[in-house]
Design a protein around this motif. Sequence first.
Motif, short mmCIF file in Angstrom:
data_model
loop_
_atom_site.label_atom_id
_atom_site.label_comp_id
_atom_site.label_asym_id
_atom_site.label_seq_id
_atom_site.Cartn_x
_atom_site.Cartn_y
_atom_site.Cartn_z
N ARG A 244 0.85 -1.19 0.00
CA ARG A 244 0.00 0.00 0.00
C ARG A 244 0.89 1.23 0.00
N LYS A 245 0.34 2.32 -0.51
CA LYS A 245 1.11 3.57 -0.54
C LYS A 245 0.22 4.72 -0.07
N ASP A 246 0.87 5.81 0.36
CA ASP A 246 0.12 7.01 0.76
C ASP A 246 -0.29 7.79 -0.47
N GLN A 247 -1.54 8.26 -0.46
CA GLN A 247 -2.04 9.07 -1.58
C GLN A 247 -1.31 10.41 -1.62
N THR A 248 -1.17 11.01 -0.45
CA THR A 248 -0.42 12.26 -0.37
C THR A 248 0.79 12.01 0.51
N ASP A 253 -1.78 7.83 4.97
CA ASP A 253 -3.16 7.36 4.82
C ASP A 253 -3.23 5.95 4.20
N SER A 255 -3.79 4.87 1.41
CA SER A 255 -5.07 4.68 0.72
C SER A 255 -4.90 4.14 -0.70
N LEU A 256 -3.66 4.09 -1.21
CA LEU A 256 -3.43 3.46 -2.51
C LEU A 256 -3.15 1.98 -2.25
N ASP A 278 2.45 -2.82 -6.78
CA ASP A 278 3.11 -1.54 -6.48
C ASP A 278 4.59 -1.57 -6.82
#
Length: 353
Positions: A244-248, A253, A255-256, A278
């Motif tokens: 997972r990755k952070d959107q910002t 978060d 959220s990705l 990813d």
Amino acid sequence: MSFFGTNTASTTPAAPAEKDIEVPEPPTDSISSLAFSPAADYLAVGSWDNNVRLYEVGAGGQTQGKAMFGHQGPVLSVCWNKEGNKVISGGADNAARMFDITNGQSQQVAQHDAPVKVVKWIETPQGGILATGSWDKTVKYWDMRSPTPVATVQLPDRCYSMDVQYPLMVVATAERHIQIFNLTNPNTAYKTITSPLKWQTRVVSCFTNSASSGFAVGSVEGRVAIQYVEDKDSSNNFSFKCHRKDQTPNAKDQSLVYAVNDISFHPVHGTFSTCGSDGTIHFWDKDARTRLKTFESAPGPISATTFNRNGTIFAYAVSYDWSKGHSGMTPGHPNKLMLHACKDDEVKRRPKK
């Protein structure tokens, strides 16, 4: 039978120990599956270009193409027999094929009514058996000498993933069904469960070198579950988020969310790898519930991974996995086959806290 022609067989110079080595002349389309021989450092590679390629890996990581054989459609799975002299592959042409490395001949050894998603070799006390899992909602067992299967098992739905650590076989299908087989009684499931993860199953992989038998499940929603077979061990079941990755940036978060494409267990230490859309790979210790290593992010999704027979080499494929559909298939998308030399501290178990 070399697919590079005798005069163009290129060997890569051994790279410095720190850097992962790129295998020259990889498949021409996305790589679906990887398997090392149990007898030597030969790597079988299945691809959407309808072919299986065999590479010999030298002591310094240099590789040489040895052979290639084809299907009438994309190759979805590859495995070896126990002696390491035959490669079996399953494809979208509804067939499994066997390639004999001693004579360079390939022949069809299994037939389904839909693509063969997984092929696995089962070494039983009575001898070797091939198991094929298909989108026709069956697993079939073959003894290779007969054109008809020894037995056919009806699955709840299409086979998506399957793994074997004799006598355990685990089959994951569409609609999140997971069937657990004790191969001493191969024709009926020992147990059927719903995946502990709420999203579509991408991969199941059996524990190696574990006191209690079990398996890991990876889903399209950036999550892995560790699942034990017997109820007495169920208190050790858990799941965790990954890929997972952070959107910002700095928002934490996460959220990705990306699919977990493959899970490979180390043959000696029982630790395992996860890889995802990813472009990252992580090594984990399920018993200490800790992450052992994170690879540098690759320039595309990691589609498949595997360890060699003694766990000194980790192979992985950087290929488009269709996680973003047709629009993600951009020209020049990387398609690489990589080799990583495993260091002890990356793959050894950590003491339990």
